[in-house]
Enzyme design. Structure first.
Site, PDB file in Angstrom:
ATOM      1  N   TYR A  91      41.763  28.504  25.950  1.00  0.00           N
ATOM      2  CA  TYR A  91      41.433  29.192  27.196  1.00  0.00           C
ATOM      3  C   TYR A  91      42.672  29.787  27.853  1.00  0.00           C
ATOM      4  O   TYR A  91      42.799  31.007  27.991  1.00  0.00           O
ATOM      5  CB  TYR A  91      40.709  28.223  28.141  1.00  0.00           C
ATOM      6  CG  TYR A  91      40.294  28.872  29.448  1.00  0.00           C
ATOM      7  CD1 TYR A  91      39.375  29.912  29.447  1.00  0.00           C
ATOM      8  CD2 TYR A  91      40.820  28.454  30.661  1.00  0.00           C
ATOM      9  CE1 TYR A  91      39.001  30.530  30.634  1.00  0.00           C
ATOM     10  CE2 TYR A  91      40.453  29.062  31.857  1.00  0.00           C
ATOM     11  CZ  TYR A  91      39.552  30.096  31.830  1.00  0.00           C
ATOM     12  OH  TYR A  91      39.194  30.703  33.005  1.00  0.00           O
ATOM     13  N   HIS A 169      32.774  41.613  29.786  1.00  0.00           N
ATOM     14  CA  HIS A 169      32.897  41.805  31.234  1.00  0.00           C
ATOM     15  C   HIS A 169      34.213  42.452  31.647  1.00  0.00           C
ATOM     16  O   HIS A 169      34.379  42.841  32.795  1.00  0.00           O
ATOM     17  CB  HIS A 169      32.727  40.466  31.951  1.00  0.00           C
ATOM     18  CG  HIS A 169      31.319  39.970  31.907  1.00  0.00           C
ATOM     19  ND1 HIS A 169      30.426  40.172  32.921  1.00  0.00           N
ATOM     20  CD2 HIS A 169      30.631  39.330  30.931  1.00  0.00           C
ATOM     21  CE1 HIS A 169      29.255  39.659  32.589  1.00  0.00           C
ATOM     22  NE2 HIS A 169      29.354  39.135  31.386  1.00  0.00           N
ATOM     23  N   ARG A 277      40.428  37.466  43.123  1.00  0.00           N
ATOM     24  CA  ARG A 277      40.991  36.297  42.466  1.00  0.00           C
ATOM     25  C   ARG A 277      42.474  36.586  42.300  1.00  0.00           C
ATOM     26  O   ARG A 277      42.867  37.747  42.148  1.00  0.00           O
ATOM     27  CB  ARG A 277      40.390  36.184  41.064  1.00  0.00           C
ATOM     28  CG  ARG A 277      39.386  35.105  40.882  1.00  0.00           C
ATOM     29  CD  ARG A 277      38.906  34.986  39.452  1.00  0.00           C
ATOM     30  NE  ARG A 277      38.982  36.197  38.656  1.00  0.00           N
ATOM     31  CZ  ARG A 277      39.978  36.485  37.829  1.00  0.00           C
ATOM     32  NH1 ARG A 277      41.001  35.665  37.698  1.00  0.00           N
ATOM     33  NH2 ARG A 277      39.961  37.594  37.120  1.00  0.00           N
ATOM     34  N   LYS A 282      44.884  42.852  39.512  1.00  0.00           N
ATOM     35  CA  LYS A 282      44.182  43.279  40.721  1.00  0.00           C
ATOM     36  C   LYS A 282      45.038  44.137  41.647  1.00  0.00           C
ATOM     37  O   LYS A 282      44.549  44.642  42.657  1.00  0.00           O
ATOM     38  CB  LYS A 282      43.645  42.060  41.488  1.00  0.00           C
ATOM     39  CG  LYS A 282      42.731  41.154  40.670  1.00  0.00           C
ATOM     40  CD  LYS A 282      41.321  41.725  40.532  1.00  0.00           C
ATOM     41  CE  LYS A 282      40.393  40.762  39.778  1.00  0.00           C
ATOM     42  NZ  LYS A 282      39.056  41.338  39.531  1.00  0.00           N
ATOM     43  N   ASP A 376      40.263  46.869  36.060  1.00  0.00           N
ATOM     44  CA  ASP A 376      39.202  45.919  36.361  1.00  0.00           C
ATOM     45  C   ASP A 376      37.956  46.343  35.602  1.00  0.00           C
ATOM     46  O   ASP A 376      37.572  47.516  35.667  1.00  0.00           O
ATOM     47  CB  ASP A 376      38.923  45.936  37.874  1.00  0.00           C
ATOM     48  CG  ASP A 376      38.504  44.571  38.397  1.00  0.00           C
ATOM     49  OD1 ASP A 376      37.996  43.771  37.597  1.00  0.00           O
ATOM     50  OD2 ASP A 376      38.691  44.320  39.600  1.00  0.00           O
ATOM     51  N   ASP A 504      28.168  57.245  -9.540  1.00  0.00           N
ATOM     52  CA  ASP A 504      29.130  56.582  -8.642  1.00  0.00           C
ATOM     53  C   ASP A 504      28.416  55.811  -7.537  1.00  0.00           C
ATOM     54  O   ASP A 504      27.542  56.349  -6.870  1.00  0.00           O
ATOM     55  CB  ASP A 504      30.046  57.626  -7.997  1.00  0.00           C
ATOM     56  CG  ASP A 504      30.931  58.303  -9.015  1.00  0.00           C
ATOM     57  OD1 ASP A 504      32.013  57.780  -9.305  1.00  0.00           O
ATOM     58  OD2 ASP A 504      30.507  59.361  -9.553  1.00  0.00           O
TER      59      ASP A 504
HETATM   60  C1  GDG Z   1      35.183  39.741  35.833  1.00  0.00           C
HETATM   61  C2  GDG Z   1      35.864  41.091  35.639  1.00  0.00           C
HETATM   62  C3  GDG Z   1      33.794  42.201  36.487  1.00  0.00           C
HETATM   63  C4  GDG Z   1      35.732  36.065  45.470  1.00  0.00           C
HETATM   64  N1  GDG Z   1      36.250  35.286  46.413  1.00  0.00           N
HETATM   65  C5  GDG Z   1      35.272  34.479  46.842  1.00  0.00           C
HETATM   66  C6  GDG Z   1      34.121  34.774  46.136  1.00  0.00           C
HETATM   67  N2  GDG Z   1      34.438  35.763  45.298  1.00  0.00           N
HETATM   68  C7  GDG Z   1      33.505  36.393  44.364  1.00  0.00           C
HETATM   69  C8  GDG Z   1      33.245  37.823  44.752  1.00  0.00           C
HETATM   70  C9  GDG Z   1      32.774  38.401  43.437  1.00  0.00           C
HETATM   71  C10 GDG Z   1      33.527  37.588  42.392  1.00  0.00           C
HETATM   72  O1  GDG Z   1      34.044  36.460  43.059  1.00  0.00           O
HETATM   73  C11 GDG Z   1      34.685  38.368  41.810  1.00  0.00           C
HETATM   74  O2  GDG Z   1      34.171  39.270  40.900  1.00  0.00           O
HETATM   75  P1  GDG Z   1      34.964  40.557  40.419  1.00  0.00           P
HETATM   76  O3  GDG Z   1      34.028  41.452  39.713  1.00  0.00           O
HETATM   77  O4  GDG Z   1      35.552  41.216  41.596  1.00  0.00           O
HETATM   78  O5  GDG Z   1      36.170  40.045  39.481  1.00  0.00           O
HETATM   79  P2  GDG Z   1      36.409  38.945  38.276  1.00  0.00           P
HETATM   80  O6  GDG Z   1      36.271  37.560  38.769  1.00  0.00           O
HETATM   81  O7  GDG Z   1      37.753  39.291  37.719  1.00  0.00           O
HETATM   82  O8  GDG Z   1      35.270  39.200  37.183  1.00  0.00           O
HETATM   83  C12 GDG Z   1      35.301  42.093  36.632  1.00  0.00           C
HETATM   84  C13 GDG Z   1      33.153  40.823  36.540  1.00  0.00           C
HETATM   85  O9  GDG Z   1      33.761  39.943  35.597  1.00  0.00           O
HETATM   86  C14 GDG Z   1      31.668  40.915  36.218  1.00  0.00           C
HETATM   87  O10 GDG Z   1      31.429  41.486  34.967  1.00  0.00           O
HETATM   88  O11 GDG Z   1      33.308  42.965  37.576  1.00  0.00           O
HETATM   89  O12 GDG Z   1      35.893  43.351  36.420  1.00  0.00           O
HETATM   90  O13 GDG Z   1      37.264  40.973  35.766  1.00  0.00           O
HETATM   91  O14 GDG Z   1      31.409  38.210  43.250  1.00  0.00           O
HETATM   92  O15 GDG Z   1      32.312  37.848  45.760  1.00  0.00           O
HETATM   93  N3  GDG Z   1      32.948  34.161  46.356  1.00  0.00           N
HETATM   94  C15 GDG Z   1      32.913  33.192  47.294  1.00  0.00           C
HETATM   95  N4  GDG Z   1      34.010  32.833  47.998  1.00  0.00           N
HETATM   96  C16 GDG Z   1      35.199  33.439  47.798  1.00  0.00           C
HETATM   97  O16 GDG Z   1      36.189  33.082  48.431  1.00  0.00           O
HETATM   98  N5  GDG Z   1      31.754  32.575  47.551  1.00  0.00           N
END
Ligand code: GDG
Length: 730
Positions: A91, A169, A277, A282, A376, A504
């Site tokens: 991982y 993803h 994250r 990012k 992203d 062939d």
């Molecule tokens: C991968 C890909 C692709 C964030 N902080 C909190 C929280 N979050 C949630 C957000 C959002 C999720 O986390 C983050 O999703 P992202 O899409 O922005 O990014 P990755 O985690 O890198 O995800 C990405 C995704 O997979 C899906 O295919 O979009 O490009 O890298 O939902 O809301 N949620 C809560 N508290 C927080 O502090 N509850």
């Protein structure tokens, strides 16, 4: 006992949608709130479906394992237990230290450790075993993301007939980056085990097809990759969010109460929001520098605007993430200490995660969302911000390198490395008239509402089912043992027998140098024995020139069709033309082909009696394809209203007289030697012409599988062809 439904759906991802934690009170099971968990919840909670993945903790002994297994089973989940070493090497090591940086164009951060790779292979195998323990023969398996790139192929080997989907993803980068990986072929082949491969954007899909073509030599057409025995479909499925959930959370009392509380603390300060994250992809540090520049360039915003920045802890075991955290801490400290006043804090920085209501109240309070990743896959934060803006006021600044930018074209789209542009975008967003904000936000909301997580899931599953159905429809039956037995019985019972053989790829394997594909002794003896059977005519139908065929097989009492039907020869007689043909057109056409040879290193012209062939197998792949396209339209124009035809073959373009093909020639034999048993074997497009003219009860057999064929049966390779012919002699 519950009866098992016909077919189930199995979801497989590295992490389960539930997190198991060890607390003082024992093990607790917490749902993880990710978008994927919500979207797929509509699938895995149904009936006997199941989600397979790591529950997020290291277990201590079998008792604990059993307990977790039972608890998860009740919620339609099945755990794959990983050890600390596996998490470190598979991982943190390979997934996050090799694949993640490479796929996000941070190749210089990637490590290439054989030990990590081995762990990656072993853990993918572990997942495979876990899936196989659950999967029935008719089940649909949907594998997720970059941690499990090898899994589709592992599953395919164990279950050749299974319906397997894969979704990535994260971005799929240019093949130039994939090339750098020492294990690139294995990774691509791993993915190709699936029937349907999904990406967030068309751009990623294009990169994938290009990698598969350049690194595995497998061409693709209209989103389909032809493997020897299967067609793999590739498509873009931009992932959405649970729109209603965010809209409802934004309307909830809880989030409004939080907003009131924040507003009281912030007083009149306007808010620019940043949520990610912790990750170097990012663009968090760049964003901070741009905010710094905004305060320098536009001093009027000092005291007026704050950046609220939430960074969610992530992968802190990986060294680069710890370094990034330090860099962010330092930048925030420097900017805050430089500009802050007693009543105003330029950056409100939080390093933790918040409950959903609080997250949504941040979306609500922000006038501007700054979503500016370097790369992203999609970015769901951008979509969640849009869904939470109940009054349609607010501006989204979005990086052109987030997958979401392909859909949210009403955001202010920026290049995240262009600090000046980013700074101006913030300023523009802060002064954007409300009317324009509403227009843009309304358009984005319509899109995010419609293309939501549920429609995404449905679309993928439907496409997978459709792909599988098409595979079945197009599949030619393998020449199985019962079919072979019937063939042999019909052969024995027949009074007159006709055997049509391509050369062939049918009787011999392909050779890099075509002149090296001469018949071996086994083949010569086999063909002779066939001709010695009573009432049996053997015809070799080839695209090769007559001189080569005569040299290789001319001493045998068999008939020939050469140059795809131009020349015919009955055993013991002379060659004659299929019909009177002209070849004076060559004088005009040859200079055109020569023009392309000059412009395309490695390509060459082959001249046959009645055709000209331009070969580009040895030219640069992409250049060859491009030139071929150009040549095709050039020649099609030149040959309009003539009796010439231009044909595209496997890395060749051929000009020849119309109406001449293997089928037209084969029809002569069918007429001349009426047979009640006909067997035709061939491997490529030119043999389809032969299959087309055969009577319905004839045995047409395509060598190799893959693209559709008119043949009734398939057989794997020349080795099996020879075995079959040998059986005719028994
Ligand atoms: C991968 C890909 C692709 C964030 N902080 C909190 C929280 N979050 C949630 C957000 C959002 C999720 O986390 C983050 O999703 P992202 O899409 O922005 O990014 P990755 O985690 O890198 O995800 C990405 C995704 O997979 C899906 O295919 O979009 O490009 O890298 O939902 O809301 N949620 C809560 N508290 C927080 O502090 N509850």
């Amino acid at each position: 006992m519950r009866s098992r439904p016909m077919s189930r759906t199995l979801i497989v991802s590295n992490r389960l949608p539930t997190k198991v934690l060890r607390t003082d009170e024992g093990l607790t099971f917490q749902p993880s709130e990710g978008g994927l968990a919500t979207g797929l919840g509509s699938i895995y909670r149904q009936g006997d479906n199941v989600w397979i993945g790591w529950p997020g903790l290291f277990v201590e002994g079998e008792v604990e394992e059993d307990h977790i297994r039972q608890e998860l089973h009740a919620d339609n989940m099945a755990p794959v237990f990983l050890t600390e070493n596996e998490i470190r090497d598979f991982y943190e090591g390979f997934s996050n230290g090799t694949l993640w940086p490479t796929f996000h164009y941070f190749s210089d951060l990637a490590t290439y450790e054989q030990r990590h790779w081995e762990a990656y292979v072993a853990v993918n195998q572990k997942f495979c075993d876990a899936v196989l323990a659950q999967a029935g023969p008719d089940d649909t398996i949907w594998v997720h993301d970059y941690q499990l790139l090898l899994l589709p192929e592992l599953l395919r080997r164990a279950r050749p007939e299974a319906a397997i989907g894969f979704f990535l993803h994260i971005p799929f980068p240019s093949q130039e980056l994939i090339r750098v990986l020492p294990w690139r072929e294995q990774l691509l082949r791993g993915m190709l085990g699936a029937d349907l491969i999904g990406f967030h954007t068309f751009g990623y899909l294009r990169h994938f097809l290009s990698a598969v073509s350049h690194l595995l030599g497998l061409p693709a057409q209209s989103g389909q990759i032809e493997l020897p025995n299967r067609t793999v479909r590739v498509d873009a499925f931009p992932m959405g969010i649970d729109y209603k959930r965010y809209a409802q959370a934004a309307a909830s009392e809880a989030s409004q109460a939080h907003e009131t509380e924040y507003r009281a603390a912030l007083r009149d300060t306007r808010v620019i929001l940043s949520i990610d994250r912790l990750d170097y992809t990012k663009g968090i540090a760049q964003r901070l520098r741009a905010f710094d520049l905004l305060l320098q360039r536009y001093p009027e915003w000092r005291g007026q605007v704050s950046l609220v920045m939430l960074v969610v802890p992530s992968r802190d075991q990986v060294a680069q993430y710890a370094t990034l955290k330090e860099e962010i801490d330092e930048l925030v400290g420097r900017i805050n200490s430089q500009y802050r006043t007693i009543s105003w804090n330029p950056i409100n920085y939080f390093y933790r995660s918040l409950p959903l209501e609080e997250l949504v109240s941040l979306y609500r309070i922000a006038e501007v969302a700054l979503v500016t990743p370097m790369r992203d896959g999609m970015n769901l934060v951008a979509k969640e911000f849009v869904a939470s803006k109940l009054d349609q006021r607010g501006v989204l600044i979005l990086s052109e390198r987030a997958g979401a930018a392909r859909e949210l074209s009403d955001a202010i789209i920026i290049n995240p490395t262009d600090m000046g542009q980013l700074t101006e975008a913030m300023h523009d967003a802060l002064v954007m008239p409300e009317e324009e904000q509403i227009t843009r936000m309304t358009a984005m909301q319509a899109l995010v509402r419609r293309y939501n997580i549920f429609s995404w899931t449905r679309l993928f599953m439907n496409q997978l089912a459709y792909t599988k159905m098409k595979q079945h429809m197009l599949a030619t039956e393998m020449l199985t043992e019962p079919a072979t037995a019937q063939l042999l019985a019909d052969f024995q019972a027949a009074r007159q027998r006709l055997i049509l053989l391509d050369y062939d790829g049918t009787l011999v394997n392909f050779h890099a140098n075509p002149q090296r594909a001469e018949p071996d002794q086994e083949l010569r003896l086999l063909l002779r024995s066939l001709t010695e059977l009573s009432n049996t005519r053997v015809v070799v139908i080839s695209g090769r020139d007559r001189a080569t065929l005569a040299k290789w097989l001319g001493h045998l009492p068999i008939d020939f069709i050469a140059e795809h039907g131009v020349w015919l020869r009955t055993a013991g007689e002379d060659w004659h033309l299929f019909q009177q043909l002209r070849n004076d057109w060559k004088r005009e056409m040859r200079p055109v082909l020569e023009l392309y040879v000059v412009r395309t290193a490695g390509s060459f012209i082959e001249e046959k009696d009645y055709s000209l062939v331009w070969h580009y197998r040895r030219a640069d792949n992409d250049l060859g394809v491009e030139r071929a396209r150009e040549m095709l339209s050039h020649l099609t124009f030149m040959t309009a209203n003539t009796d010439l035809q231009v044909m595209e073959g496997n890395k060749v373009i051929e000009i020849k007289n119309a109406g001449i093909n293997k089928g037209a020639a084969a029809a002569r034999w069918l007429e001349r030697y009426p047979a009640d048993f006909v067997l035709a074997l061939g491997d490529d497009r030119t043999d389809e012409d032969t299959f087309r003219v055969l009577p319905a009860q004839a045995y047409s057999v395509r060598v190799g599988t893959g693209a559709r064929s008119l043949a009734r049966f398939n057989i794997a390779s020349p080795t099996e062809v020879r075995q079959l012919l040998r059986k005719l002699l028994e």
